[in-house]
Design a protein around this motif. Structure first.
Motif, PDB file in Angstrom:
ATOM      1  N   ALA A   1       0.816  -1.216   0.000  1.00 43.05           N
ATOM      2  CA  ALA A   1       0.000   0.000   0.000  1.00 43.05           C
ATOM      3  C   ALA A   1       0.850   1.268   0.000  1.00 43.05           C
ATOM      4  O   ALA A   1       0.481   2.274  -0.604  1.00 43.05           O
ATOM      5  CB  ALA A   1      -0.937  -0.003   1.201  1.00 43.05           C
ATOM      6  N   THR A   2       1.978   1.205   0.690  1.00 41.71           N
ATOM      7  CA  THR A   2       2.821   2.395   0.798  1.00 41.71           C
ATOM      8  C   THR A   2       3.940   2.420  -0.241  1.00 41.71           C
ATOM      9  O   THR A   2       4.682   3.399  -0.318  1.00 41.71           O
ATOM     10  CB  THR A   2       3.458   2.491   2.203  1.00 41.71           C
ATOM     11  OG1 THR A   2       4.265   1.327   2.431  1.00 41.71           O
ATOM     12  CG2 THR A   2       2.403   2.618   3.272  1.00 41.71           C
ATOM     13  N   GLY A   3       4.078   1.346  -1.005  1.00 40.15           N
ATOM     14  CA  GLY A   3       5.145   1.285  -1.995  1.00 40.15           C
ATOM     15  C   GLY A   3       6.499   0.969  -1.381  1.00 40.15           C
ATOM     16  O   GLY A   3       7.535   1.169  -2.004  1.00 40.15           O
ATOM     17  N   ASN A   4       6.501   0.475  -0.151  1.00 43.77           N
ATOM     18  CA  ASN A   4       7.736   0.156   0.560  1.00 43.77           C
ATOM     19  C   ASN A   4       8.097  -1.310   0.276  1.00 43.77           C
ATOM     20  O   ASN A   4       7.564  -2.233   0.896  1.00 43.77           O
ATOM     21  CB  ASN A   4       7.532   0.393   2.063  1.00 43.77           C
ATOM     22  CG  ASN A   4       8.790   0.235   2.865  1.00 43.77           C
ATOM     23  OD1 ASN A   4       9.727  -0.443   2.461  1.00 43.77           O
ATOM     24  ND2 ASN A   4       8.815   0.856   4.029  1.00 43.77           N
ATOM     25  N   GLU A   5       9.003  -1.523  -0.653  1.00 47.26           N
ATOM     26  CA  GLU A   5       9.368  -2.884  -1.064  1.00 47.26           C
ATOM     27  C   GLU A   5      10.023  -3.669   0.062  1.00 47.26           C
ATOM     28  O   GLU A   5       9.816  -4.868   0.185  1.00 47.26           O
ATOM     29  CB  GLU A   5      10.296  -2.836  -2.275  1.00 47.26           C
ATOM     30  CG  GLU A   5       9.603  -2.391  -3.537  1.00 47.26           C
ATOM     31  CD  GLU A   5      10.531  -2.411  -4.736  1.00 47.26           C
ATOM     32  OE1 GLU A   5      11.561  -3.116  -4.711  1.00 47.26           O
ATOM     33  OE2 GLU A   5      10.215  -1.700  -5.714  1.00 47.26           O
ATOM     34  N   ARG A   6      10.827  -2.982   0.870  1.00 51.36           N
ATOM     35  CA  ARG A   6      11.509  -3.670   1.967  1.00 51.36           C
ATOM     36  C   ARG A   6      10.492  -4.238   2.962  1.00 51.36           C
ATOM     37  O   ARG A   6      10.608  -5.394   3.375  1.00 51.36           O
ATOM     38  CB  ARG A   6      12.463  -2.719   2.672  1.00 51.36           C
ATOM     39  CG  ARG A   6      13.215  -3.392   3.791  1.00 51.36           C
ATOM     40  CD  ARG A   6      14.208  -2.466   4.437  1.00 51.36           C
ATOM     41  NE  ARG A   6      14.849  -3.142   5.557  1.00 51.36           N
ATOM     42  CZ  ARG A   6      15.604  -2.549   6.426  1.00 51.36           C
ATOM     43  NH1 ARG A   6      15.862  -1.263   6.308  1.00 51.36           N
ATOM     44  NH2 ARG A   6      16.141  -3.222   7.407  1.00 51.36           N
ATOM     45  N   MET A   7       9.489  -3.448   3.318  1.00 51.56           N
ATOM     46  CA  MET A   7       8.480  -3.918   4.258  1.00 51.56           C
ATOM     47  C   MET A   7       7.685  -5.077   3.656  1.00 51.56           C
ATOM     48  O   MET A   7       7.364  -6.044   4.333  1.00 51.56           O
ATOM     49  CB  MET A   7       7.523  -2.791   4.650  1.00 51.56           C
ATOM     50  CG  MET A   7       6.502  -3.198   5.712  1.00 51.56           C
ATOM     51  SD  MET A   7       5.327  -1.907   6.121  1.00 51.56           S
ATOM     52  CE  MET A   7       6.349  -0.845   7.122  1.00 51.56           C
ATOM     53  N   GLU A   8       7.408  -4.973   2.379  1.00 55.59           N
ATOM     54  CA  GLU A   8       6.683  -6.041   1.681  1.00 55.59           C
ATOM     55  C   GLU A   8       7.478  -7.348   1.724  1.00 55.59           C
ATOM     56  O   GLU A   8       6.930  -8.409   2.025  1.00 55.59           O
ATOM     57  CB  GLU A   8       6.423  -5.624   0.234  1.00 55.59           C
ATOM     58  CG  GLU A   8       5.554  -6.569  -0.529  1.00 55.59           C
ATOM     59  CD  GLU A   8       5.297  -6.110  -1.955  1.00 55.59           C
ATOM     60  OE1 GLU A   8       4.879  -6.965  -2.755  1.00 55.59           O
ATOM     61  OE2 GLU A   8       5.513  -4.919  -2.267  1.00 55.59           O
ATOM     62  N   MET A   9       8.775  -7.270   1.453  1.00 53.74           N
ATOM     63  CA  MET A   9       9.634  -8.464   1.485  1.00 53.74           C
ATOM     64  C   MET A   9       9.750  -9.029   2.906  1.00 53.74           C
ATOM     65  O   MET A   9       9.743 -10.246   3.097  1.00 53.74           O
ATOM     66  CB  MET A   9      11.022  -8.141   0.939  1.00 53.74           C
ATOM     67  CG  MET A   9      11.061  -7.840  -0.530  1.00 53.74           C
ATOM     68  SD  MET A   9      10.461  -9.229  -1.511  1.00 53.74           S
ATOM     69  CE  MET A   9       9.218  -8.411  -2.462  1.00 53.74           C
ATOM     70  N   GLU A  10       9.862  -8.138   3.896  1.00 52.19           N
ATOM     71  CA  GLU A  10       9.910  -8.597   5.288  1.00 52.19           C
ATOM     72  C   GLU A  10       8.630  -9.341   5.649  1.00 52.19           C
ATOM     73  O   GLU A  10       8.664 -10.361   6.334  1.00 52.19           O
ATOM     74  CB  GLU A  10      10.108  -7.419   6.241  1.00 52.19           C
ATOM     75  CG  GLU A  10      11.506  -6.854   6.244  1.00 52.19           C
ATOM     76  CD  GLU A  10      11.636  -5.618   7.138  1.00 52.19           C
ATOM     77  OE1 GLU A  10      10.648  -5.221   7.783  1.00 52.19           O
ATOM     78  OE2 GLU A  10      12.747  -5.054   7.178  1.00 52.19           O
ATOM     79  N   GLY A  11       7.507  -8.832   5.176  1.00 45.17           N
ATOM     80  CA  GLY A  11       6.227  -9.480   5.427  1.00 45.17           C
ATOM     81  C   GLY A  11       6.159 -10.857   4.801  1.00 45.17           C
ATOM     82  O   GLY A  11       5.705 -11.823   5.427  1.00 45.17           O
ATOM     83  N   LYS A  12       6.636 -10.964   3.573  1.00 44.72           N
ATOM     84  CA  LYS A  12       6.648 -12.272   2.899  1.00 44.72           C
ATOM     85  C   LYS A  12       7.539 -13.256   3.643  1.00 44.72           C
ATOM     86  O   LYS A  12       7.198 -14.435   3.796  1.00 44.72           O
ATOM     87  CB  LYS A  12       7.111 -12.124   1.453  1.00 44.72           C
ATOM     88  CG  LYS A  12       6.066 -11.502   0.559  1.00 44.72           C
ATOM     89  CD  LYS A  12       6.537 -11.421  -0.877  1.00 44.72           C
ATOM     90  CE  LYS A  12       5.467 -10.800  -1.746  1.00 44.72           C
ATOM     91  NZ  LYS A  12       5.831 -10.791  -3.164  1.00 44.72           N
ATOM     92  N   ALA A  13       8.682 -12.772   4.122  1.00 39.19           N
ATOM     93  CA  ALA A  13       9.599 -13.639   4.867  1.00 39.19           C
ATOM     94  C   ALA A  13       8.967 -14.094   6.177  1.00 39.19           C
ATOM     95  O   ALA A  13       9.080 -15.264   6.558  1.00 39.19           O
ATOM     96  CB  ALA A  13      10.909 -12.896   5.135  1.00 39.19           C
ATOM     97  N   GLU A  14       8.277 -13.178   6.859  1.00 42.31           N
ATOM     98  CA  GLU A  14       7.616 -13.547   8.113  1.00 42.31           C
ATOM     99  C   GLU A  14       6.512 -14.559   7.880  1.00 42.31           C
ATOM    100  O   GLU A  14       6.318 -15.463   8.682  1.00 42.31           O
ATOM    101  CB  GLU A  14       7.035 -12.306   8.798  1.00 42.31           C
ATOM    102  CG  GLU A  14       7.884 -11.839   9.945  1.00 42.31           C
ATOM    103  CD  GLU A  14       7.252 -10.693  10.716  1.00 42.31           C
ATOM    104  OE1 GLU A  14       6.204 -10.895  11.352  1.00 42.31           O
ATOM    105  OE2 GLU A  14       7.838  -9.601  10.683  1.00 42.31           O
ATOM    106  N   LYS A  15       5.771 -14.393   6.785  1.00 39.64           N
ATOM    107  CA  LYS A  15       4.723 -15.356   6.457  1.00 39.64           C
ATOM    108  C   LYS A  15       5.326 -16.745   6.235  1.00 39.64           C
ATOM    109  O   LYS A  15       4.803 -17.743   6.711  1.00 39.64           O
ATOM    110  CB  LYS A  15       3.961 -14.928   5.210  1.00 39.64           C
ATOM    111  CG  LYS A  15       2.803 -14.024   5.495  1.00 39.64           C
ATOM    112  CD  LYS A  15       2.036 -13.555   4.277  1.00 39.64           C
ATOM    113  CE  LYS A  15       1.945 -14.454   3.105  1.00 39.64           C
ATOM    114  NZ  LYS A  15       1.224 -13.881   1.964  1.00 39.64           N
ATOM    115  N   ALA A  16       6.428 -16.799   5.505  1.00 36.80           N
ATOM    116  CA  ALA A  16       7.086 -18.082   5.236  1.00 36.80           C
ATOM    117  C   ALA A  16       7.577 -18.716   6.529  1.00 36.80           C
ATOM    118  O   ALA A  16       7.429 -19.926   6.736  1.00 36.80           O
ATOM    119  CB  ALA A  16       8.244 -17.883   4.267  1.00 36.80           C
TER     120      ALA A  16
END
Length: 64
Positions: A22-37
């Protein structure tokens, strides 16, 4: 059924991933994907531990 740490971690990861998108923050998006995994992995370990515990309980009942 109680929710384990894996489920909670998966949820946190999903929130981070969506917020990152939503914010265009790729780093946060990747961190979220890693946490989900990591949460999925943890859920699998919790599931295996529960199955082993149930199996052990069944063996105890058979031998007593």
């Amino acid at each position: 059924m109680r929710k384990g740490k894996g489920t909670v971690q998966k949820g946190k990861g999903k929130v981070k991933e969506v917020a990152g998108k939503a914010t265009g923050n790729e780093r946060m998006e990747m961190e979220g994907k890693a946490e989900k995994a990591e949460g999925k992995t943890r859920e699998g370990m919790e599931s295996a531990r529960d199955a082993a515990r149930k199996s052990g309980d069944a063996m105890k009942r058979r031998t007593s």
